[in-house]
Design an enzyme around this catalytic site. Sequence first.
Site: not given
Length: 1122
Positions: A92, A137, A242, A335, A390, A405, A781, A802
């Site tokens: 910043r 400070v 900071d 899940g 919809y 699927r 993940h 490579e």
Amino acid sequence: MYSDALINKCVWALWQKEFNALFSAVMSAKAISEQTGKEFLYKYICTTAAMQNRFCCATVTADTDWDRLTQDHPWLLTERLVVKPDQLIKRRGKLGLVAVDLNLEGVQEWLKSNLMTEITIGKAKGILKNFLIEPFVPHLQEEEFYVCVYTSREGSHVLFHHEGGVDVGDVDTKAQRLLVGIDEKLTEDMVTQQLLVHVTDEKKEVLASFIVGLFNLYEDLYFTYLEINPLVVTKEGVYILDMAAKIDATADYICKPKWGDVVFPPPFGREAYPEEAYIADLDAKSGASLKLTLLNPRGRIWTMVAGGGASVVYSDTICDLGGVDELANYGEYSGAPSEQQTYDYAKTILSLMTNEKHPDGKVLIIGGSIANFTNVAATFKGIVRAIKDYQGPLKEHEVTIFVRRGGPNYQEGLRVMGEVGKTTGIPIHVFGTETHMTAIVGMALGHRPIPNQPPVAAHTANFLLNTSASAATPARTRNTSFCEHKLSTSVTDGMTPTSNVCLSTPLAKATTLFSRQTKAIVWGMQTRAVQGMMDFDYVCSREEPSVVAMIYPFTGDHKQKFYWGHKEILLPVYKNMADAMKKHPDVDVLINFASLRSAFDSTMETMQYPQIHTIAIIAEGIPEALTRKLIKTSDEKGVTIIGPATVGGIKPGCFKIGNTGGMLDNILASKLYRPGSVAYVSRSGGMSNELNNIISHTTDGVFEGVAIGGDRFPGSTFMEHVLRYQDTPGVKMIVVLGEIGGTEEYNICQGIADGRITKPVVCWCIGTCATMFSSEVQFGHAGACANQASETAVAKNQALREAGAFVPNSFDELGDVIKFVYDDLVAKGIIVPAQEVPPPTVPMDYSWARELGLIRKPASFMTSICDERGQELIYAGMPITEVFKEEMGLGGVLGLLWFQRRLPRYACHFIEMCLMVTADHGPAVSGAHNTIVCARAGKDLVSSLTSGLLTIGDRFGGALDAAAKQFSKAFDSGLLPMEFVNKMKKDGVLIMGIGHRVKSINNPDMRVQILKDFVKQHFPSTQLLDYALEVEKITTSKKPNLILNVDGFIGVAFVDLLRTCGGFTRDEADEFVEIGTLNGIFVLGRSIGFIGHYLDQKRLKQGLYRHPWDDISYVLPEHMSM
């Protein structure tokens, strides 16, 4: 040979992973605001250093009330100030976003030109919305220092530099560093000797105490990254200027008392949308995984992808094909979410994508890999519901949907999805496992044609229905010489925990994890997973099941029934692990289905038994600090951990972990019942199943496959498994599916360069799209986030190429490259494909056959009033939320459950009045008396209530039905009231509902009067009641107490209600009277009073009741009394 430059590049990348670990991932390390980080530090740090400006942090937004702010923070009026944005923006100061040494007016003036201003930082464009004000400070440059703590697999690294501030430069090469190993403590001496070598003596004590306190705070509050730059130390004490920090969000259940409710801000450049918060809330309340990130709400390409790994692959492919600027969202559902959860997720996406039209129309990609255990048809039902809701907006916005699927019951799911396209008129193109996973992306973006009639995979039933009557275990169906024998283990060594044994050197881990003789214990009551393992064993022609026992600490020892082929067998279930290990010393694998809260403890306990060589941890969301302790212990004891956050692994023909590989149709379609020549390792469980599919179509099949899990620090690494495969004769080529984040793939580069890995390696790292996004995206993940250039998927793919690995140009080409390498090995004679032999058939479970619609069976029960199976309880077709929203009350609920009708409001009120007036009639009546006697005999509530209810009949309380029937029959027959009375007298039958022991025409029953007033005022017609009142006039003229009592009144009034409210036919009304409905009103009402009497007796602590002798007339025969 490989160049020195390449080798140096690999070494540099491996070393770099020790720094810049700014991980940000779903369900793991998440960035917190500077203010939150400082509040944690000020509140919980323990140090002798004098901490200055504690809690002097004020937040400013566009809505800030400055008067209130200065009241809460009076120091704003007296101190010189610093102001800066608090929105996860790096550097910043160099960007000119920090103003220093201002008074409050100066701060306000500076904010006028910065607050709510749009700026661009790198690729990210965002609005400055949140600022932090702190005391300024004054200090010297030599009083600035740099300190950082971050987490790695090996431990926690502490970095310190004696020069801090915005011009610190390349701190990675300058800083002193110290690795604190797992479970080790940091001391002030260590800090002083290894980190503070360039610090003046007068500041060493303060800094050492502060750094030790900071490190302890870091570990106690489960930080994953904490940087302070600059840290200022003056004569007055220590100042935190900071700070940047991240915490492990999965540790919320541990740290909640200290964290409180933490708000995780989005990366700069990406807005926090309410829809994202809604999905995050759904995710928090669900055992499934639901994620949504909005990238470009105006984009035309939307995704709804199942699986964390698959979601990244689809995003990669969209970006590879030029769709990055039109990609609207990233997200995933996985899940096994319920139908309702999938519906809520789908409708959120459909609502977003139909907010604004696009000139080219829009596409929705509903994709996914081959599921391991999610019922695809069930989740698709939720999506289909959302599409139907919809359909109007979807057609108006010209949305085309592409679906691909696989997994359990996917054929039915695809059929339903295709049908909704036909019925709604929305273009929906449906594909299954016969189509490459990401082929639909090319179709959606116009890069490949859409097949008119895509090939259809065989139905699940074709694989599973057995035509043989033999129940014997079939013979082996294929040469399985590639499957090594189980490592020899001493039986006596495995029976005793080794918690007190000190291991001087780590034990070597096994090369072969599974064989045809592998025996496993499953922790957790996962009957479906265990049955799937046994079916796999059976189809692989194993001689006996691989699972020998289960551990479930929440019940006593017992046995659980499973199928072995056609036969039923019993599997022991133990309450504690010690008994299981002692009775099954041949077990060397444990599959841990414990929850994220108990997985750590159960895994640590497992590693006390040296007989265990392999542990699979399925749970997702284990805090990283605990996972690293597991890794350390497993390395010391020579145990291989697969997971956490994994579906497991599979060794065809030998063994599979839990739900790996999906159901038997996929096991057979992917030829996982016998070994092939290709071994793979991946992070994603769903993508591992997709690899099974790809490898089975392009080679002779899988030899072994492992999904190490998506966490930042998996229990075992890519390299560990690649080296196992390198040392396994049956493996002829290796496939690695890496991903963005971390540097583990560079170990493979180094292994190839060093000649340690000589077998062909095909590798692709997913997440190539990340470099194309303008802001940081949290992938599915926990470890899928790059923190530096070397961790990007693009850089790793280039390094692997490579180094000599076979790297495709995209995931689309992965199958082609695998086939190319395999064909070359076949041509060279390195691989000799074995002859295919059909596997044995396994009977299909009844429940699954019924789910697939293959069989039917009459139901044992039928119900038409209530359904609790869905997301929400339903009463007679009305969701429970609607019941409360409509304020239907108890009478309305009774109408739904008893009459399957939504009754008029006056009818509901009348029912409630009936319950109120029949609730009790004192302790002297037979029902209450019985209840009291039973209660005083020490019986429980249900027994006492039942005792009272059993007295209800024609003589007590049962007159409602009888009165309704008698009066209705007389009225309907046309009998005049006098004729009815005379007829009943002549027949010698009492008129039910007439008469009272106490009340009379001169002493009326106020209950009846209250009901009569209400009925006369609200009922459309009271013909039967009027008839009964005429009868009452006749009976009371003979005897004053022969009044229409409360039972009789309710009975005749209820008949009027049923006949005239408009909700019932005459036949229906008569049927409800005939089947005893009206007596139910008395039973329900009087139960309230009976329970009251029971509680009253218990509260008064009344003893056993014995009826007094003087209230009993003993009348005995004379000859007996003499």
